[in-house]
Scaffold this motif. Structure first.
Motif, mmCIF file in Angstrom:
data_model
loop_
_atom_site.group_PDB
_atom_site.id
_atom_site.type_symbol
_atom_site.label_atom_id
_atom_site.label_comp_id
_atom_site.label_asym_id
_atom_site.label_seq_id
_atom_site.Cartn_x
_atom_site.Cartn_y
_atom_site.Cartn_z
ATOM 1 N N LEU A 253 -8.778 41.347 4.697
ATOM 2 C CA LEU A 253 -8.681 39.898 4.495
ATOM 3 C C LEU A 253 -9.907 39.359 3.758
ATOM 4 O O LEU A 253 -9.773 38.496 2.880
ATOM 5 N N LEU A 254 -11.081 39.850 4.106
ATOM 6 C CA LEU A 254 -12.296 39.421 3.411
ATOM 7 C C LEU A 254 -12.258 39.828 1.939
ATOM 8 O O LEU A 254 -12.648 39.050 1.065
ATOM 9 N N SER A 255 -11.779 41.031 1.669
ATOM 10 C CA SER A 255 -11.667 41.490 0.281
ATOM 11 C C SER A 255 -10.766 40.553 -0.514
ATOM 12 O O SER A 255 -11.118 40.110 -1.608
ATOM 13 N N PRO B 70 -7.247 44.527 -1.640
ATOM 14 C CA PRO B 70 -7.403 44.600 -0.182
ATOM 15 C C PRO B 70 -8.284 45.743 0.322
ATOM 16 O O PRO B 70 -8.981 45.589 1.326
ATOM 17 N N ASP B 71 -8.296 46.869 -0.352
ATOM 18 C CA ASP B 71 -9.076 48.017 0.117
ATOM 19 C C ASP B 71 -10.498 48.073 -0.444
ATOM 20 O O ASP B 71 -11.228 49.036 -0.195
ATOM 21 N N LEU C 171 -13.514 46.570 0.135
ATOM 22 C CA LEU C 171 -14.639 46.754 1.054
ATOM 23 C C LEU C 171 -14.517 48.064 1.831
ATOM 24 O O LEU C 171 -15.514 48.740 2.070
ATOM 25 N N LYS C 172 -13.288 48.442 2.198
ATOM 26 C CA LYS C 172 -13.110 49.722 2.885
ATOM 27 C C LYS C 172 -13.458 50.888 1.965
ATOM 28 O O LYS C 172 -14.042 51.879 2.403
ATOM 29 N N ASP C 173 -13.124 50.774 0.673
ATOM 30 C CA ASP C 173 -13.460 51.830 -0.284
ATOM 31 C C ASP C 173 -14.964 51.957 -0.488
ATOM 32 O O ASP C 173 -15.452 52.996 -0.929
ATOM 33 N N MET C 174 -15.703 50.892 -0.182
ATOM 34 C CA MET C 174 -17.174 50.939 -0.251
ATOM 35 C C MET C 174 -17.768 51.472 1.058
ATOM 36 O O MET C 174 -18.972 51.433 1.264
ATOM 37 N N VAL D 35 -9.153 48.861 14.451
ATOM 38 C CA VAL D 35 -7.982 48.316 13.749
ATOM 39 C C VAL D 35 -8.258 46.874 13.314
ATOM 40 O O VAL D 35 -7.991 46.489 12.171
ATOM 41 N N LEU D 36 -8.831 46.080 14.212
ATOM 42 C CA LEU D 36 -9.163 44.700 13.881
ATOM 43 C C LEU D 36 -10.197 44.642 12.756
ATOM 44 O O LEU D 36 -10.059 43.861 11.817
ATOM 45 N N GLY D 37 -11.211 45.484 12.830
ATOM 46 C CA GLY D 37 -12.233 45.526 11.786
ATOM 47 C C GLY D 37 -11.640 45.863 10.425
ATOM 48 O O GLY D 37 -11.975 45.229 9.418
ATOM 49 N N ASN D 38 -10.758 46.847 10.374
ATOM 50 C CA ASN D 38 -10.109 47.214 9.106
ATOM 51 C C ASN D 38 -9.298 46.054 8.542
ATOM 52 O O ASN D 38 -9.342 45.772 7.340
#
Length: 106
Positions: free
Chosen positions: A17-19, A26-27, A29-32, A9-12
């Motif tokens: 936030l980094l994105s 917001p999504d 880096l997660k989408d990558m 959860v923290l990583g997500n």
């Protein structure tokens, strides 16, 4: 298992936030698939009564996207800045976020 779930959860949240900090959605880096998996490593380096005899981890970079580090009171973390190793004193209760090699090239 609970610790692992909270870590994910923290990583997500950190990837969101980094994105945004990079001016992306917001999504992004997660989408990558940056958050697709995670590993948990636990290292404990207790104080040494004879510091001249101690051995630590060799100089390295983190080969992942991000590393979340919790330092204890012993410390020992150093950061390479312009070819000089700088001691990073531990801050009680703080987490250190290292940007890994994969995120730097993404």
């Amino acid at each position: 298992m609970e610790f692992s779930r909270h870590g994910q959860v923290l990583g997500n949240l950190l990837f969101e936030l980094l994105s945004e900090a990079l001016g992306l959605l917001p999504d992004h880096l997660k989408d990558m698939d940056c958050a697709k998996g995670h590993l948990i490593f636990c290292h404990c380096y207790p104080s040494c009564r004879e510091p001249e005899l101690k051995m630590g981890t060799r100089s390295h970079t983190d080969p992942d996207f991000i590393t979340i580090l919790f330092q204890d009171h012993v410390g020992g973390l150093k950061v390479l800045v312009q070819n000089y190793w700088i001691d990073m004193p531990p801050i009680p209760g703080a987490l250190v976020l290292n940007i890994g090699d994969l995120l730097q090239v993404s």
